[in-house]
Write a protein that holds these residues in place. Sequence first.
Motif, PDB file in Angstrom:
ATOM      1  N   ALA A 284      13.421  -6.830  -2.426  1.00 17.16           N
ATOM      2  CA  ALA A 284      13.604  -7.204  -3.831  1.00 17.16           C
ATOM      3  C   ALA A 284      13.920  -5.999  -4.710  1.00 17.16           C
ATOM      4  O   ALA A 284      14.542  -6.149  -5.763  1.00 17.16           O
ATOM      5  CB  ALA A 284      12.353  -7.919  -4.346  1.00 17.16           C
ATOM      6  N   GLU A 285      13.505  -4.796  -4.291  1.00 18.08           N
ATOM      7  CA  GLU A 285      13.685  -3.608  -5.112  1.00 18.08           C
ATOM      8  C   GLU A 285      14.796  -2.692  -4.602  1.00 18.08           C
ATOM      9  O   GLU A 285      14.858  -1.518  -4.974  1.00 18.08           O
ATOM     10  CB  GLU A 285      12.372  -2.820  -5.171  1.00 18.08           C
ATOM     11  N   VAL A 286      15.695  -3.211  -3.770  1.00 17.04           N
ATOM     12  CA  VAL A 286      16.725  -2.332  -3.202  1.00 17.04           C
ATOM     13  C   VAL A 286      17.673  -1.823  -4.279  1.00 17.04           C
ATOM     14  O   VAL A 286      17.955  -2.518  -5.263  1.00 17.04           O
ATOM     15  CB  VAL A 286      17.548  -3.067  -2.123  1.00 17.04           C
TER      16      VAL A 286
ATOM     17  N   ALA B  54       0.808  -1.216   0.000  1.00 20.04           N
ATOM     18  CA  ALA B  54       0.000   0.000   0.000  1.00 20.04           C
ATOM     19  C   ALA B  54       0.843   1.270   0.000  1.00 20.04           C
ATOM     20  O   ALA B  54       0.318   2.359  -0.223  1.00 20.04           O
ATOM     21  CB  ALA B  54      -0.923   0.009   1.218  1.00 20.04           C
ATOM     22  N   ALA B  55       2.137   1.142   0.231  1.00 20.04           N
ATOM     23  CA  ALA B  55       3.014   2.313   0.308  1.00 20.04           C
ATOM     24  C   ALA B  55       3.375   2.807  -1.090  1.00 20.04           C
ATOM     25  O   ALA B  55       3.432   2.022  -2.040  1.00 20.04           O
ATOM     26  CB  ALA B  55       4.279   1.965   1.090  1.00 20.04           C
ATOM     27  N   PRO B  56       3.659   4.104  -1.237  1.00 23.81           N
ATOM     28  CA  PRO B  56       3.939   4.657  -2.568  1.00 23.81           C
ATOM     29  C   PRO B  56       5.325   4.339  -3.099  1.00 23.81           C
ATOM     30  O   PRO B  56       5.568   4.468  -4.299  1.00 23.81           O
ATOM     31  CB  PRO B  56       3.783   6.174  -2.346  1.00 23.81           C
ATOM     32  N   ASP B  57       6.258   3.959  -2.241  1.00 20.10           N
ATOM     33  CA  ASP B  57       7.620   3.677  -2.700  1.00 20.10           C
ATOM     34  C   ASP B  57       8.277   2.683  -1.754  1.00 20.10           C
ATOM     35  O   ASP B  57       7.742   2.356  -0.689  1.00 20.10           O
ATOM     36  CB  ASP B  57       8.456   4.958  -2.795  1.00 20.10           C
ATOM     37  N   TRP B  58       9.455   2.200  -2.165  1.00 23.91           N
ATOM     38  CA  TRP B  58      10.136   1.154  -1.397  1.00 23.91           C
ATOM     39  C   TRP B  58      10.503   1.624   0.009  1.00 23.91           C
ATOM     40  O   TRP B  58      10.303   0.891   0.984  1.00 23.91           O
ATOM     41  CB  TRP B  58      11.398   0.712  -2.137  1.00 23.91           C
ATOM     42  N   CYS B  59      11.015   2.829   0.151  1.00 25.18           N
ATOM     43  CA  CYS B  59      11.439   3.322   1.464  1.00 25.18           C
ATOM     44  C   CYS B  59      10.261   3.379   2.439  1.00 25.18           C
ATOM     45  O   CYS B  59      10.339   2.900   3.571  1.00 25.18           O
ATOM     46  CB  CYS B  59      12.077   4.707   1.340  1.00 25.18           C
ATOM     47  N   THR B  60       9.158   3.956   1.983  1.00 27.17           N
ATOM     48  CA  THR B  60       7.967   4.025   2.826  1.00 27.17           C
ATOM     49  C   THR B  60       7.427   2.633   3.100  1.00 27.17           C
ATOM     50  O   THR B  60       6.956   2.338   4.205  1.00 27.17           O
ATOM     51  CB  THR B  60       6.885   4.886   2.154  1.00 27.17           C
TER      52      THR B  60
ATOM     53  N   ILE C  26       9.087  -0.195   3.379  1.00 27.10           N
ATOM     54  CA  ILE C  26       9.886  -0.842   4.419  1.00 27.10           C
ATOM     55  C   ILE C  26       9.453  -0.355   5.800  1.00 27.10           C
ATOM     56  O   ILE C  26       9.257  -1.137   6.731  1.00 27.10           O
ATOM     57  CB  ILE C  26      11.387  -0.571   4.199  1.00 27.10           C
ATOM     58  N   ARG C  27       9.303   0.961   5.919  1.00 26.48           N
ATOM     59  CA  ARG C  27       8.909   1.508   7.218  1.00 26.48           C
ATOM     60  C   ARG C  27       7.523   1.005   7.639  1.00 26.48           C
ATOM     61  O   ARG C  27       7.316   0.614   8.799  1.00 26.48           O
ATOM     62  CB  ARG C  27       8.891   3.039   7.176  1.00 26.48           C
ATOM     63  N   GLU C  28       6.578   0.965   6.717  1.00 31.01           N
ATOM     64  CA  GLU C  28       5.221   0.542   7.060  1.00 31.01           C
ATOM     65  C   GLU C  28       5.156  -0.957   7.345  1.00 31.01           C
ATOM     66  O   GLU C  28       4.374  -1.400   8.191  1.00 31.01           O
ATOM     67  CB  GLU C  28       4.246   0.940   5.956  1.00 31.01           C
ATOM     68  N   ALA C  29       5.967  -1.742   6.648  1.00 29.41           N
ATOM     69  CA  ALA C  29       6.030  -3.174   6.948  1.00 29.41           C
ATOM     70  C   ALA C  29       6.596  -3.390   8.344  1.00 29.41           C
ATOM     71  O   ALA C  29       6.095  -4.231   9.111  1.00 29.41           O
ATOM     72  CB  ALA C  29       6.877  -3.892   5.901  1.00 29.41           C
ATOM     73  N   LEU C  30       7.627  -2.643   8.701  1.00 29.03           N
ATOM     74  CA  LEU C  30       8.188  -2.723  10.048  1.00 29.03           C
ATOM     75  C   LEU C  30       7.171  -2.285  11.091  1.00 29.03           C
ATOM     76  O   LEU C  30       7.058  -2.896  12.163  1.00 29.03           O
ATOM     77  CB  LEU C  30       9.442  -1.850  10.155  1.00 29.03           C
ATOM     78  N   ARG C  31       6.418  -1.232  10.774  1.00 28.40           N
ATOM     79  CA  ARG C  31       5.395  -0.759  11.716  1.00 28.40           C
ATOM     80  C   ARG C  31       4.378  -1.864  12.005  1.00 28.40           C
ATOM     81  O   ARG C  31       3.995  -2.101  13.159  1.00 28.40           O
ATOM     82  CB  ARG C  31       4.678   0.470  11.150  1.00 28.40           C
TER      83      ARG C  31
ATOM     84  N   ALA D 140      11.006  12.800   4.863  1.00 28.63           N
ATOM     85  CA  ALA D 140      10.043  13.236   3.844  1.00 28.63           C
ATOM     86  C   ALA D 140       8.780  12.398   3.906  1.00 28.63           C
ATOM     87  O   ALA D 140       7.664  12.896   3.789  1.00 28.63           O
ATOM     88  CB  ALA D 140      10.678  13.164   2.463  1.00 28.63           C
ATOM     89  N   GLY D 141       8.953  11.099   4.117  1.00 33.34           N
ATOM     90  CA  GLY D 141       7.786  10.219   4.216  1.00 33.34           C
ATOM     91  C   GLY D 141       6.947  10.509   5.438  1.00 33.34           C
ATOM     92  O   GLY D 141       5.725  10.458   5.396  1.00 33.34           O
ATOM     93  N   THR D 142       7.627  10.853   6.544  1.00 32.11           N
ATOM     94  CA  THR D 142       6.900  11.199   7.761  1.00 32.11           C
ATOM     95  C   THR D 142       6.100  12.462   7.572  1.00 32.11           C
ATOM     96  O   THR D 142       4.952  12.575   8.013  1.00 32.11           O
ATOM     97  CB  THR D 142       7.884  11.376   8.935  1.00 32.11           C
ATOM     98  N   ASP D 143       6.710  13.466   6.907  1.00 33.85           N
ATOM     99  CA  ASP D 143       5.982  14.703   6.651  1.00 33.85           C
ATOM    100  C   ASP D 143       4.768  14.446   5.767  1.00 33.85           C
ATOM    101  O   ASP D 143       3.730  15.025   5.962  1.00 33.85           O
ATOM    102  CB  ASP D 143       6.906  15.714   5.947  1.00 33.85           C
TER     103      ASP D 143
END
Length: 235
Positions: free
Chosen positions: A167-169, A111-117, A119-124, A232-235
Amino acid sequence: MNPDALHGAEALLLPGARTGRDPARSIKRGPSRLPPGVVAATQRERLLDGLVHTVAQHGYQHATVSDICRAAGVTRPVFYELFSGKEDAFLAAHRYGTGVVIRRMAAAFAAAPDWCTGIREALRALLNLLAGVPAFATMAVIEIEAVGPAGRREIAQLLGRFRVFFAEVPEPPGGVGAEALVDAVVGGVYRTLHRAVDAGRTEELPELLPALSLFCLAPFLGPAEAQRRLAAGTD
């Protein structure tokens, strides 16, 4: 469904989220008795819940089938109709529960817009689920090691399933192999969880989200860029 409601619904599916003797799952006798398949499924759920609470309280080595049955309100003959023994039941609970966790992480990641976000949401999702059911966290992260070779295989297979989130790193800097780096990151996250749960700080796991997010991104992006993207993702 909003994220908090989804998290709550998923947490209820984890073994140990309810007591084995949950009155809502009592089985009535008599003419209105449920079909055999429903009865067996309910008894299995109660046994998995009972096992998680028993193992979390006494440890895998000291938990007995009788203890598990007592916690579930299910007889020993029924236990052995469903499982070949304590190890079989433990692994069933571990596989089912970690499957719930991986599915929730995957949904948050997708559901996240990009890989960085992602990862964070999966960890959350991971941290919130474990924090929400401490008994399952203890059973799945700590006591799995007491199972022996079968437990070690389960850990290895579980860590392998976490690789899908990487997979997308981007290609790591300095000619470092991405596969080895991903394994190191996944292993580091797991050991961090292990240390927190073993110290009795399971309910504080969500507080690790900023540190673990940075830890997962920095090897591939560099610390400064990882921090920038997370901010940036947090903002």
